[in-house]
Motif scaffolding. Structure first.
Motif, PDB file in Angstrom:
ATOM      1  N   CYS A 116      26.466  -9.378 -13.031  1.00 29.58           N
ATOM      2  CA  CYS A 116      26.940  -9.995 -11.793  1.00 29.58           C
ATOM      3  C   CYS A 116      27.334  -8.921 -10.779  1.00 29.58           C
ATOM      4  O   CYS A 116      27.837  -7.856 -11.147  1.00 29.58           O
ATOM      5  CB  CYS A 116      28.153 -10.888 -12.071  1.00 29.58           C
ATOM      6  N   GLN A 117      27.096  -9.252  -9.510  1.00 24.46           N
ATOM      7  CA  GLN A 117      27.488  -8.368  -8.409  1.00 24.46           C
ATOM      8  C   GLN A 117      26.954  -6.953  -8.611  1.00 24.46           C
ATOM      9  O   GLN A 117      27.682  -5.967  -8.469  1.00 24.46           O
ATOM     10  CB  GLN A 117      29.016  -8.351  -8.269  1.00 24.46           C
ATOM     11  N   VAL A 118      25.666  -6.864  -8.925  1.00 27.81           N
ATOM     12  CA  VAL A 118      25.036  -5.567  -9.161  1.00 27.81           C
ATOM     13  C   VAL A 118      24.250  -5.157  -7.930  1.00 27.81           C
ATOM     14  O   VAL A 118      23.465  -5.936  -7.388  1.00 27.81           O
ATOM     15  CB  VAL A 118      24.092  -5.631 -10.381  1.00 27.81           C
ATOM     16  N   SER A 119      24.463  -3.947  -7.475  1.00 26.91           N
ATOM     17  CA  SER A 119      23.684  -3.402  -6.371  1.00 26.91           C
ATOM     18  C   SER A 119      23.365  -1.948  -6.703  1.00 26.91           C
ATOM     19  O   SER A 119      24.260  -1.121  -6.831  1.00 26.91           O
ATOM     20  CB  SER A 119      24.458  -3.484  -5.056  1.00 26.91           C
ATOM     21  N   VAL A 120      22.086  -1.659  -6.888  1.00 27.76           N
ATOM     22  CA  VAL A 120      21.645  -0.335  -7.300  1.00 27.76           C
ATOM     23  C   VAL A 120      20.483   0.093  -6.419  1.00 27.76           C
ATOM     24  O   VAL A 120      19.573  -0.690  -6.174  1.00 27.76           O
ATOM     25  CB  VAL A 120      21.193  -0.322  -8.783  1.00 27.76           C
ATOM     26  N   ALA A 121      20.506   1.312  -5.942  1.00 25.27           N
ATOM     27  CA  ALA A 121      19.385   1.874  -5.195  1.00 25.27           C
ATOM     28  C   ALA A 121      19.031   3.228  -5.805  1.00 25.27           C
ATOM     29  O   ALA A 121      19.910   4.049  -6.040  1.00 25.27           O
ATOM     30  CB  ALA A 121      19.733   2.032  -3.714  1.00 25.27           C
ATOM     31  N   VAL A 122      17.748   3.428  -6.093  1.00 28.13           N
ATOM     32  CA  VAL A 122      17.259   4.685  -6.657  1.00 28.13           C
ATOM     33  C   VAL A 122      16.210   5.236  -5.709  1.00 28.13           C
ATOM     34  O   VAL A 122      15.203   4.582  -5.437  1.00 28.13           O
ATOM     35  CB  VAL A 122      16.647   4.474  -8.056  1.00 28.13           C
ATOM     36  N   ARG A 123      16.444   6.420  -5.200  1.00 29.40           N
ATOM     37  CA  ARG A 123      15.550   6.996  -4.204  1.00 29.40           C
ATOM     38  C   ARG A 123      14.465   7.858  -4.848  1.00 29.40           C
ATOM     39  O   ARG A 123      14.628   8.345  -5.959  1.00 29.40           O
ATOM     40  CB  ARG A 123      16.353   7.824  -3.194  1.00 29.40           C
TER      41      ARG A 123
ATOM     42  N   GLY B 121      12.441  10.799  -6.179  1.00 30.47           N
ATOM     43  CA  GLY B 121      12.892  12.118  -6.603  1.00 30.47           C
ATOM     44  C   GLY B 121      14.281  12.136  -7.195  1.00 30.47           C
ATOM     45  O   GLY B 121      14.804  13.213  -7.520  1.00 30.47           O
ATOM     46  N   GLU B 122      14.895  10.966  -7.383  1.00 28.43           N
ATOM     47  CA  GLU B 122      16.248  10.884  -7.947  1.00 28.43           C
ATOM     48  C   GLU B 122      16.165  10.380  -9.382  1.00 28.43           C
ATOM     49  O   GLU B 122      15.386   9.488  -9.699  1.00 28.43           O
ATOM     50  CB  GLU B 122      17.121   9.942  -7.118  1.00 28.43           C
ATOM     51  N   CYS B 123      16.982  10.967 -10.250  1.00 34.07           N
ATOM     52  CA  CYS B 123      17.069  10.539 -11.645  1.00 34.07           C
ATOM     53  C   CYS B 123      18.435   9.901 -11.876  1.00 34.07           C
ATOM     54  O   CYS B 123      19.467  10.559 -11.737  1.00 34.07           O
ATOM     55  CB  CYS B 123      16.878  11.732 -12.586  1.00 34.07           C
ATOM     56  N   VAL B 124      18.432   8.613 -12.205  1.00 26.94           N
ATOM     57  CA  VAL B 124      19.667   7.865 -12.424  1.00 26.94           C
ATOM     58  C   VAL B 124      19.771   7.488 -13.895  1.00 26.94           C
ATOM     59  O   VAL B 124      18.874   6.837 -14.446  1.00 26.94           O
ATOM     60  CB  VAL B 124      19.700   6.593 -11.549  1.00 26.94           C
ATOM     61  N   GLY B 125      20.844   7.929 -14.544  1.00 22.40           N
ATOM     62  CA  GLY B 125      21.080   7.586 -15.933  1.00 22.40           C
ATOM     63  C   GLY B 125      21.813   6.260 -16.053  1.00 22.40           C
ATOM     64  O   GLY B 125      22.582   5.877 -15.169  1.00 22.40           O
ATOM     65  N   VAL B 126      21.557   5.551 -17.145  1.00 19.87           N
ATOM     66  CA  VAL B 126      22.223   4.280 -17.427  1.00 19.87           C
ATOM     67  C   VAL B 126      22.795   4.354 -18.833  1.00 19.87           C
ATOM     68  O   VAL B 126      22.073   4.661 -19.796  1.00 19.87           O
ATOM     69  CB  VAL B 126      21.244   3.092 -17.325  1.00 19.87           C
ATOM     70  N   CYS B 127      24.094   4.087 -18.966  1.00 10.85           N
ATOM     71  CA  CYS B 127      24.729   4.131 -20.279  1.00 10.85           C
ATOM     72  C   CYS B 127      25.623   2.918 -20.450  1.00 10.85           C
ATOM     73  O   CYS B 127      25.889   2.181 -19.497  1.00 10.85           O
ATOM     74  CB  CYS B 127      25.529   5.426 -20.443  1.00 10.85           C
ATOM     75  N   GLY B 128      26.099   2.716 -21.662  1.00 12.29           N
ATOM     76  CA  GLY B 128      26.987   1.600 -21.943  1.00 12.29           C
ATOM     77  C   GLY B 128      26.836   1.145 -23.376  1.00 12.29           C
ATOM     78  O   GLY B 128      25.827   1.444 -24.033  1.00 12.29           O
ATOM     79  N   PRO B 129      27.828   0.415 -23.898  1.00 12.98           N
ATOM     80  CA  PRO B 129      27.751  -0.081 -25.270  1.00 12.98           C
ATOM     81  C   PRO B 129      26.561  -1.020 -25.462  1.00 12.98           C
ATOM     82  O   PRO B 129      26.001  -1.558 -24.508  1.00 12.98           O
ATOM     83  CB  PRO B 129      29.093  -0.833 -25.453  1.00 12.98           C
ATOM     84  N   VAL B 130      26.209  -1.239 -26.725  1.00  9.90           N
ATOM     85  CA  VAL B 130      25.115  -2.151 -27.063  1.00  9.90           C
ATOM     86  C   VAL B 130      25.475  -3.566 -26.621  1.00  9.90           C
ATOM     87  O   VAL B 130      26.602  -4.026 -26.800  1.00  9.90           O
ATOM     88  CB  VAL B 130      24.850  -2.118 -28.583  1.00  9.90           C
ATOM     89  N   GLY B 131      24.525  -4.258 -26.009  1.00  8.14           N
ATOM     90  CA  GLY B 131      24.716  -5.652 -25.637  1.00  8.14           C
ATOM     91  C   GLY B 131      25.409  -5.882 -24.317  1.00  8.14           C
ATOM     92  O   GLY B 131      25.769  -7.015 -23.998  1.00  8.14           O
ATOM     93  N   THR B 132      25.574  -4.838 -23.504  1.00 11.91           N
ATOM     94  CA  THR B 132      26.288  -5.005 -22.237  1.00 11.91           C
ATOM     95  C   THR B 132      25.370  -5.276 -21.050  1.00 11.91           C
ATOM     96  O   THR B 132      25.851  -5.584 -19.965  1.00 11.91           O
ATOM     97  CB  THR B 132      27.144  -3.761 -21.929  1.00 11.91           C
ATOM     98  N   GLY B 133      24.054  -5.124 -21.248  1.00 12.58           N
ATOM     99  CA  GLY B 133      23.139  -5.457 -20.156  1.00 12.58           C
ATOM    100  C   GLY B 133      22.271  -4.323 -19.663  1.00 12.58           C
ATOM    101  O   GLY B 133      21.632  -4.450 -18.618  1.00 12.58           O
TER     102      GLY B 133
ATOM    103  N   ALA C  80       8.919  10.715  -8.220  1.00  8.87           N
ATOM    104  CA  ALA C  80       9.193   9.404  -8.822  1.00  8.87           C
ATOM    105  C   ALA C  80      10.690   9.100  -8.789  1.00  8.87           C
ATOM    106  O   ALA C  80      11.525   9.992  -8.954  1.00  8.87           O
ATOM    107  CB  ALA C  80       8.689   9.355 -10.258  1.00  8.87           C
ATOM    108  N   ALA C  81      11.023   7.839  -8.574  1.00 10.12           N
ATOM    109  CA  ALA C  81      12.393   7.363  -8.770  1.00 10.12           C
ATOM    110  C   ALA C  81      12.538   7.074 -10.258  1.00 10.12           C
ATOM    111  O   ALA C  81      11.775   6.286 -10.814  1.00 10.12           O
ATOM    112  CB  ALA C  81      12.649   6.112  -7.941  1.00 10.12           C
TER     113      ALA C  81
END
Length: 245
Positions: A54-61, A63-75, A215-216
């Motif tokens: 919910c209420q997610v807003s993400v922009a990846v440009r 040449g930018e590398c964006v990491g995503v982390c979080g516990p299992v099952g969080t989305g 690449a984004a």
């Protein structure tokens, strides 16, 4: 949207992540002036309907590398599926780098089809010897191929039975790099590699060929060493996302 490198259909991979549609399509080139890939929320996952993002807003440009982390099952995989176009938002939108632009995808469980190793990397694209050699070197596959009697023309068999788990994952990453797609979504593919090979592939393939090519990049990972090399890190928790970079 054309997804390059995933397995067919929406199904859960062995490592727990959902895999997107894999359709053969021509590669695309990234442009520095291209708009960012963005996601607006909320999203309801078909696998965890009680825990939407919910209420997610993400922009990846580009040449930018964006990491995503979080516990299992969080989305985390829900977010990646949204970027792949496999989930439709209840509200908001997904804006790809360009209409109809291909997306390179490396799932947790690599998809290998019966054919030669070269076939699995090219995925129907024209063979460019110099670029192919650069991709193999960046993916740390050149040393492996030197041990195969037929080199890159080695038949890998159903589901890559002749390859090790790490080799299959590197073939999947090489496929993403070879495609030169403007957006690459990597669902923790580096976890299957040992520390030395992981560092090489991260440096030369992911942050090298793919990011330098414009690449984004969106990279889900649990390894702090991988996340530490990203330009930004997004933490997924409680149905939301926080930028912790």
């Amino acid at each position: 949207r054309r997804v390059l490198g995933g397995a067919g259909g929406r199904r859960r991979g062995r490592g727990g992540g959902e895999q997107g549609r894999g359709r053969r399509a021509g590669g695309g080139s990234a442009e520095r002036g291209a708009p960012p890939s963005s996601v607006c929320s909320p999203y309801a996952s078909p696998y965890r309907t009680n825990h939407p993002l919910c209420q997610v807003s993400v922009a990846v440009r580009p040449g930018e590398c964006v990491g995503v982390c979080g516990p299992v099952g969080t989305g985390k995989s829900t977010l990646l599926l949204a970027l792949l176009g496999e989930l439709d938002p209840m509200r908001g939108r997904v804006q790809p780098p360009a209409p109809g632009a291909p997306v390179a995808y490396a799932p947790q469980a690599p998809w290998i089809f019966p054919g030669t190793l070269r076939d699995n990397v090219l995925l129907g694209r024209p063979f460019e010897p110099a670029w192919f050699a650069a991709v193999l070197a960046a993916s740390a596959l050149d040393a492996d191929l030197a041990k195969f009697p037929a080199g890159d023309l080695t038949w890998v068999g159903e589901r890559g039975v002749t390859l090790s788990g790490g080799q299959k994952q590197r073939v999947s990453l090489a496929r993403c790099a070879y495609a030169r797609a403007p957006l690459a979504v990597l669902d923790d593919p580096l976890a299957a590699l040992d520390a030395r090979v992981r560092a090489h592939v991260l440096r030369d393939c992911v942050l090298g060929l793919m990011r330098r090519g414009g690449a984004a990049l969106v990279v889900a990972a649990h390894d702090a060493a991988v996340l530490g090399q990203c330009d930004r890190v997004l933490a997924v928790s409680g149905g939301g996302i926080a930028d912790v970079s």
